[in-house]
Design a protein around this motif. Structure first.
Motif, PDB file in Angstrom:
ATOM      1  N   GLN A 170      -5.781   9.682  -3.892  1.00  0.00           N
ATOM      2  CA  GLN A 170      -6.916  10.353  -3.532  1.00  0.00           C
ATOM      3  C   GLN A 170      -7.988   9.250  -3.236  1.00  0.00           C
ATOM      4  O   GLN A 170      -8.327   8.329  -3.963  1.00  0.00           O
ATOM      5  N   GLY A 171      -8.525   9.248  -1.993  1.00  0.00           N
ATOM      6  CA  GLY A 171      -9.655   8.142  -1.775  1.00  0.00           C
ATOM      7  C   GLY A 171      -9.302   7.058  -1.154  1.00  0.00           C
ATOM      8  O   GLY A 171     -10.079   6.107  -1.116  1.00  0.00           O
ATOM      9  N   ASP A 172      -8.193   7.004  -0.899  1.00  0.00           N
ATOM     10  CA  ASP A 172      -7.637   5.503  -0.349  1.00  0.00           C
ATOM     11  C   ASP A 172      -8.364   5.100   0.862  1.00  0.00           C
ATOM     12  O   ASP A 172      -8.485   5.906   1.675  1.00  0.00           O
ATOM     13  N   GLN A 214     -11.457   8.957 -11.694  1.00  0.00           N
ATOM     14  CA  GLN A 214     -10.248   9.334 -11.111  1.00  0.00           C
ATOM     15  C   GLN A 214      -9.557   8.274 -10.588  1.00  0.00           C
ATOM     16  O   GLN A 214      -8.296   7.801 -10.911  1.00  0.00           O
ATOM     17  N   ARG A 215     -10.139   7.366  -9.657  1.00  0.00           N
ATOM     18  CA  ARG A 215      -9.480   6.281  -8.924  1.00  0.00           C
ATOM     19  C   ARG A 215      -9.010   5.464  -9.958  1.00  0.00           C
ATOM     20  O   ARG A 215      -8.100   4.640  -9.727  1.00  0.00           O
ATOM     21  N   ILE A 216     -10.145   4.952 -10.883  1.00  0.00           N
ATOM     22  CA  ILE A 216      -9.834   3.826 -11.832  1.00  0.00           C
ATOM     23  C   ILE A 216      -8.610   4.141 -12.807  1.00  0.00           C
ATOM     24  O   ILE A 216      -7.714   3.461 -13.027  1.00  0.00           O
ATOM     25  N   LYS A 217      -8.897   5.512 -13.108  1.00  0.00           N
ATOM     26  CA  LYS A 217      -7.580   6.175 -14.151  1.00  0.00           C
ATOM     27  C   LYS A 217      -6.344   5.803 -13.369  1.00  0.00           C
ATOM     28  O   LYS A 217      -5.419   5.513 -14.233  1.00  0.00           O
ATOM     29  N   ALA A 218      -6.357   6.270 -12.190  1.00  0.00           N
ATOM     30  CA  ALA A 218      -5.136   6.219 -11.478  1.00  0.00           C
ATOM     31  C   ALA A 218      -4.274   4.734 -11.301  1.00  0.00           C
ATOM     32  O   ALA A 218      -3.208   4.597 -11.439  1.00  0.00           O
ATOM     33  N   GLY A 219      -5.378   3.770 -11.065  1.00  0.00           N
ATOM     34  CA  GLY A 219      -5.115   2.433 -11.243  1.00  0.00           C
ATOM     35  C   GLY A 219      -4.461   2.034 -12.432  1.00  0.00           C
ATOM     36  O   GLY A 219      -3.399   1.090 -12.876  1.00  0.00           O
ATOM     37  N   LEU A 220      -5.188   2.280 -13.568  1.00  0.00           N
ATOM     38  CA  LEU A 220      -4.778   2.112 -14.893  1.00  0.00           C
ATOM     39  C   LEU A 220      -3.432   2.700 -15.337  1.00  0.00           C
ATOM     40  O   LEU A 220      -2.637   1.986 -15.921  1.00  0.00           O
TER      41      LEU A 220
END
Length: 216
Positions: free
Chosen positions: A45-47, A175-181
């Protein structure tokens, strides 16, 4: 659970984008390094992407932070050649994923400004924020640099403050940070070519991973 708490207060001061931003707190795991990382190429999401369309034969994903010195060095020294060879020619799909590193409040603000500037200016703003690291090292407050960059992108003072304090934008960043983690990224810059992590971010190493896939 990862949380971004009131990233940058509406009462922006000269210190508001510093290491101890007043009224702003970004909570990230202590294991998050300043600038290292493992993940695939599943669209997120948000790429933000450049070059070939989604579904291209080769996708290169970079996790980066606008406050990471190694990221800024890659942006200055490698990106122009990488872009000319692979992105401008539509040979690969280049995906940029935001992964804020210390000082996280500054990184988050920089990413939010890039998004508020609009898709057409996003990558230009990212480049400007990374380049402004030299200003911070010389003593210029990050807040001053970011306000200047926001103005050049067409955001007035009110829009700038609204941008970096927008609850929905902050939640999306969270959410983007969490997805990376969750994907296993632990630092920046981190590169993946069709899901395989490339330890060496030089153009030569990236080309060694990309070119055989293009020929296959």
């Amino acid at each position: 659970m990862l949380k971004l708490k009131a990233v940058l207060s509406s009462g922006l001061s000269r210190r508001a984008l510093g290491l101890t931003a007043a009224g702003a707190a970004l909570t990230l795991p202590l294991s998050l390094s300043a600038c290292g990382g493992s993940a695939g190429i599943t669209p997120a999401q948000g790429d933000m992407a450049l070059g070939a369309a989604e579904g291209a034969k080769v996708t290169v994903v970079e996790y980066a932070s606008v406050t990471c010195g190694h990221c800024a060095a890659w942006q200055k020294e490698v990106w122009p050649r990488f872009k000319a060879k692979y992105v401008d020619t539509n040979k690969v799909r280049y995906v940029f994923r935001e992964f804020p590193t210390a000082p996280q409040a500054v990184a988050v603000a920089g990413f939010l400004i890039a998004r508020c500037a609009g898709e057409g200016q996003y990558f230009d703003v990212i480049d400007e924020v990374m380049a402004s690291q030299t200003e911070w090292q010389a003593g210029t407050p990050p807040s001053q640099s970011l306000q200047r960059i926001a103005t050049s992108a067409g955001l007035d003072q009110q829009q700038f403050k609204a941008c970096i304090s927008d609850p929905e934008a902050i939640a999306a960043m969270e959410q983007r940070i969490k997805a990376g983690l969750d994907a296993g990224v632990t630092g920046t810059p981190t590169f993946f070519v069709n899901g395989d992590k490339i330890a060496d971010s030089s153009l030569e190493a990236l080309s060694a991973a990309i070119d055989p896939l293009l020929e296959g």
